[in-house]
Design an enzyme around this catalytic site. Structure first.
Site, PDB file in Angstrom:
ATOM      1  CG  HIS A  14     -70.214   3.303  27.830  1.00  0.00           C
ATOM      2  ND1 HIS A  14     -69.598   2.489  26.909  1.00  0.00           N
ATOM      3  CD2 HIS A  14     -70.033   4.552  27.365  1.00  0.00           C
ATOM      4  CE1 HIS A  14     -69.100   3.224  25.938  1.00  0.00           C
ATOM      5  NE2 HIS A  14     -69.334   4.489  26.189  1.00  0.00           N
TER       6      HIS A  14
HETATM    7  P1  TYD Z   1     -71.414   7.391  23.925  1.00  0.00           P
HETATM    8  O1  TYD Z   1     -70.907   6.109  23.341  1.00  0.00           O
HETATM    9  O2  TYD Z   1     -72.180   7.305  25.218  1.00  0.00           O
HETATM   10  O3  TYD Z   1     -70.218   8.426  24.122  1.00  0.00           O
HETATM   11  P2  TYD Z   1     -68.861   8.344  24.980  1.00  0.00           P
HETATM   12  O4  TYD Z   1     -68.711   6.957  25.491  1.00  0.00           O
HETATM   13  O5  TYD Z   1     -67.796   8.719  24.026  1.00  0.00           O
HETATM   14  O6  TYD Z   1     -68.935   9.336  26.082  1.00  0.00           O
HETATM   15  O7  TYD Z   1     -72.288   8.117  22.816  1.00  0.00           O
HETATM   16  C1  TYD Z   1     -72.762   9.440  22.986  1.00  0.00           C
HETATM   17  C2  TYD Z   1     -74.020   9.595  22.152  1.00  0.00           C
HETATM   18  O8  TYD Z   1     -73.734   9.400  20.763  1.00  0.00           O
HETATM   19  C3  TYD Z   1     -75.117   8.582  22.502  1.00  0.00           C
HETATM   20  O9  TYD Z   1     -76.355   9.266  22.459  1.00  0.00           O
HETATM   21  C4  TYD Z   1     -75.076   7.571  21.404  1.00  0.00           C
HETATM   22  C5  TYD Z   1     -74.532   8.356  20.221  1.00  0.00           C
HETATM   23  N1  TYD Z   1     -73.704   7.532  19.305  1.00  0.00           N
HETATM   24  C6  TYD Z   1     -74.177   7.191  18.065  1.00  0.00           C
HETATM   25  O10 TYD Z   1     -75.302   7.548  17.667  1.00  0.00           O
HETATM   26  N2  TYD Z   1     -73.373   6.432  17.239  1.00  0.00           N
HETATM   27  C7  TYD Z   1     -72.145   6.006  17.620  1.00  0.00           C
HETATM   28  O11 TYD Z   1     -71.427   5.321  16.834  1.00  0.00           O
HETATM   29  C8  TYD Z   1     -71.671   6.361  18.923  1.00  0.00           C
HETATM   30  C9  TYD Z   1     -70.320   5.911  19.399  1.00  0.00           C
HETATM   31  C10 TYD Z   1     -72.478   7.121  19.735  1.00  0.00           C
END
Ligand code: TYD
Length: 136
Positions: free
Chosen positions: A52
């Site tokens: 993303h």
């Molecule tokens: P995401 O940023 O998509 O994870 P990555 O990029 O590391 O694979 O986040 C995963 C899940 O966690 C998503 O449902 C959003 C949640 N999240 C939070 O609630 N707070 C945060 O600070 C972060 C980074 C993610």
């Protein structure tokens, strides 16, 4: 901002026979104020993360244990980084697609972020990312 703004920043390291110490001050060692810290850990072998971009968010990504790869993409160019030092942080500018993989066992990815969590700042579709890059 482009991928040229994304780079490894060397962080202060206080070397000591008792173990090393690294510290980070928002706005001093990194080019933004810190609003949030999160970490990825207990990552199963073969897993990948990311895929993303963020519209406004600035981040600093550090391997505080173990190692992993980060592939950055600004829509025109891709760059790969291998993070494996606690005194090095990868600065990721807004509008950069990121993909993380090749996590070693016990890896911990610590992230400092310029904003609190906001799902509306995410771009999770690569084609939407490319069209937003083009319209800037
Ligand atoms: P995401 O940023 O998509 O994870 P990555 O990029 O590391 O694979 O986040 C995963 C899940 O966690 C998503 O449902 C959003 C949640 N999240 C939070 O609630 N707070 C945060 O600070 C972060 C980074 C993610």
């Amino acid at each position: 901002m482009t991928i040229a703004d994304c780079r490894i920043l060397q962080l202060p390291k206080i070397s000591d026979v008792r173990g090393n110490l690294t510290f980070i001050e928002g706005g001093n060692h990194i080019p933004f104020d810190i609003a949030r810290v999160y970490f990825l850990y207990d990552i199963p072998g073969g897993a990948d993360r990311g895929s993303h971009a963020h519209r406004k968010l600035h981040q600093l990504m550090i391997s505080t244990s173990g190692s992993f790869d980060v592939i950055l993409d600004d829509g025109m160019e891709k760059k790969q980084f291998h993070l494996n030092r606690s005194f090095q942080g990868l600065y990721i500018s807004p509008m950069t697609w990121r993909y993380l993989d090749n996590f070693s066992s016990g890896a911990v990815c610590t992230v400092l972020a310029s904003e609190v969590y906001d799902e509306s700042d995410y771009i999770r579709d690569y084609n939407v990312f490319l069209s937003e890059v083009e319209s800037r």
